[in-house]
Design a protein around this motif. Structure first.
Motif, PDB file in Angstrom:
ATOM      1  N   ARG A  50      -8.963   7.346 -16.503  1.00 66.49           N
ATOM      2  CA  ARG A  50      -8.451   8.154 -15.397  1.00 66.49           C
ATOM      3  C   ARG A  50      -7.739   9.377 -15.951  1.00 66.49           C
ATOM      4  N   HIS A  51      -7.748  10.424 -15.175  1.00 67.97           N
ATOM      5  CA  HIS A  51      -7.053  11.651 -15.555  1.00 67.97           C
ATOM      6  C   HIS A  51      -5.572  11.530 -15.209  1.00 67.97           C
ATOM      7  N   PRO A  52      -4.728  12.383 -15.796  1.00 69.46           N
ATOM      8  CA  PRO A  52      -3.312  12.377 -15.429  1.00 69.46           C
ATOM      9  C   PRO A  52      -3.171  12.650 -13.934  1.00 69.46           C
ATOM     10  N   PRO A  53      -2.223  11.989 -13.275  1.00 73.65           N
ATOM     11  CA  PRO A  53      -2.059  12.216 -11.836  1.00 73.65           C
ATOM     12  C   PRO A  53      -1.456  13.583 -11.544  1.00 73.65           C
ATOM     13  N   ARG A  54      -1.763  14.097 -10.374  1.00 73.18           N
ATOM     14  CA  ARG A  54      -1.129  15.334  -9.918  1.00 73.18           C
ATOM     15  C   ARG A  54       0.277  15.000  -9.445  1.00 73.18           C
ATOM     16  N   LEU A  55       1.129  15.985  -9.387  1.00 74.24           N
ATOM     17  CA  LEU A  55       2.508  15.801  -8.968  1.00 74.24           C
ATOM     18  C   LEU A  55       2.557  15.132  -7.597  1.00 74.24           C
ATOM     19  N   GLY A  56       3.209  13.972  -7.531  1.00 78.19           N
ATOM     20  CA  GLY A  56       3.362  13.249  -6.280  1.00 78.19           C
ATOM     21  C   GLY A  56       2.173  12.416  -5.855  1.00 78.19           C
ATOM     22  N   GLU A  57       1.134  12.361  -6.670  1.00 75.38           N
ATOM     23  CA  GLU A  57      -0.098  11.678  -6.265  1.00 75.38           C
ATOM     24  C   GLU A  57       0.107  10.184  -5.996  1.00 75.38           C
ATOM     25  N   HIS A  58       0.988   9.542  -6.743  1.00 79.39           N
ATOM     26  CA  HIS A  58       1.175   8.097  -6.596  1.00 79.39           C
ATOM     27  C   HIS A  58       2.545   7.736  -6.009  1.00 79.39           C
ATOM     28  N   THR A  59       3.208   8.695  -5.410  1.00 76.78           N
ATOM     29  CA  THR A  59       4.557   8.458  -4.899  1.00 76.78           C
ATOM     30  C   THR A  59       4.601   7.308  -3.900  1.00 76.78           C
ATOM     31  N   ASP A  60       3.697   7.280  -2.945  1.00 76.46           N
ATOM     32  CA  ASP A  60       3.710   6.227  -1.924  1.00 76.46           C
ATOM     33  C   ASP A  60       3.542   4.842  -2.542  1.00 76.46           C
ATOM     34  N   GLU A  61       2.626   4.720  -3.525  1.00 75.72           N
ATOM     35  CA  GLU A  61       2.420   3.422  -4.165  1.00 75.72           C
ATOM     36  C   GLU A  61       3.648   2.980  -4.955  1.00 75.72           C
ATOM     37  N   ILE A  62       4.311   3.915  -5.609  1.00 74.41           N
ATOM     38  CA  ILE A  62       5.506   3.575  -6.385  1.00 74.41           C
ATOM     39  C   ILE A  62       6.625   3.114  -5.466  1.00 74.41           C
ATOM     40  N   TRP A  63       6.847   3.832  -4.383  1.00 77.35           N
ATOM     41  CA  TRP A  63       7.874   3.420  -3.419  1.00 77.35           C
ATOM     42  C   TRP A  63       7.578   2.011  -2.905  1.00 77.35           C
ATOM     43  N   ALA A  64       6.318   1.746  -2.560  1.00 77.43           N
ATOM     44  CA  ALA A  64       5.947   0.441  -2.038  1.00 77.43           C
ATOM     45  C   ALA A  64       6.133  -0.650  -3.091  1.00 77.43           C
ATOM     46  N   GLU A  65       5.754  -0.369  -4.334  1.00 78.82           N
ATOM     47  CA  GLU A  65       5.903  -1.354  -5.397  1.00 78.82           C
ATOM     48  C   GLU A  65       7.376  -1.706  -5.651  1.00 78.82           C
ATOM     49  N   LEU A  66       8.243  -0.728  -5.466  1.00 79.69           N
ATOM     50  CA  LEU A  66       9.675  -0.961  -5.655  1.00 79.69           C
ATOM     51  C   LEU A  66      10.318  -1.601  -4.427  1.00 79.69           C
ATOM     52  N   GLY A  67       9.532  -1.738  -3.352  1.00 76.01           N
ATOM     53  CA  GLY A  67      10.062  -2.329  -2.139  1.00 76.01           C
ATOM     54  C   GLY A  67      10.974  -1.386  -1.368  1.00 76.01           C
ATOM     55  N   LEU A  68      10.792  -0.091  -1.559  1.00 73.21           N
ATOM     56  CA  LEU A  68      11.612   0.902  -0.901  1.00 73.21           C
ATOM     57  C   LEU A  68      10.828   1.610   0.195  1.00 73.21           C
ATOM     58  N   GLU A  69      11.552   2.166   1.140  1.00 76.52           N
ATOM     59  CA  GLU A  69      10.920   2.970   2.184  1.00 76.52           C
ATOM     60  C   GLU A  69      10.994   4.431   1.789  1.00 76.52           C
ATOM     61  N   LYS A  70      10.016   5.184   2.207  1.00 78.98           N
ATOM     62  CA  LYS A  70      10.015   6.614   1.903  1.00 78.98           C
ATOM     63  C   LYS A  70      11.227   7.261   2.577  1.00 78.98           C
ATOM     64  N   PRO A  71      11.875   8.184   1.889  1.00 81.16           N
ATOM     65  CA  PRO A  71      13.036   8.864   2.507  1.00 81.16           C
ATOM     66  C   PRO A  71      12.645   9.739   3.672  1.00 81.16           C
TER      67      PRO A  71
END
Length: 71
Positions: A50-71
């Motif tokens: 896979r190529h490097p992600p673009r800025l913010g590309e995986h933000t939603d998945e990271i928030w979900a994995e941490l069990g947090l809600e998007k601000p």
């Protein structure tokens, strides 16, 4: 003696001789150089899948994995 700079690495004679970098084409950002995988295995060759992600590309998945809600 001049101190080597990070910008000098792609042109370093030793790194060029050992094939340290390889070129890739990012579908959105264009061409880039990446370090080849540092080890080689006969039974399971490594590669860049896979190529490097673009800025913010995986933000939603990271928030979900941490069990947090998007601000």
């Amino acid at each position: 003696v001049r101190t080597a700079r990070l910008d000098d690495l792609p042109d370093d004679p030793h790194l060029s001789a050992v094939g340290f970098f390889e070129r890739h084409e990012h579908p959105h950002a264009g061409p880039y150089r990446a370090m080849k995988p540092p080890v080689k295995f006969t039974a399971s060759p490594s590669n860049i899948r896979r190529h490097p992600p673009r800025l913010g590309e995986h933000t939603d998945e990271i928030w979900a994995e941490l069990g947090l809600e998007k601000p």
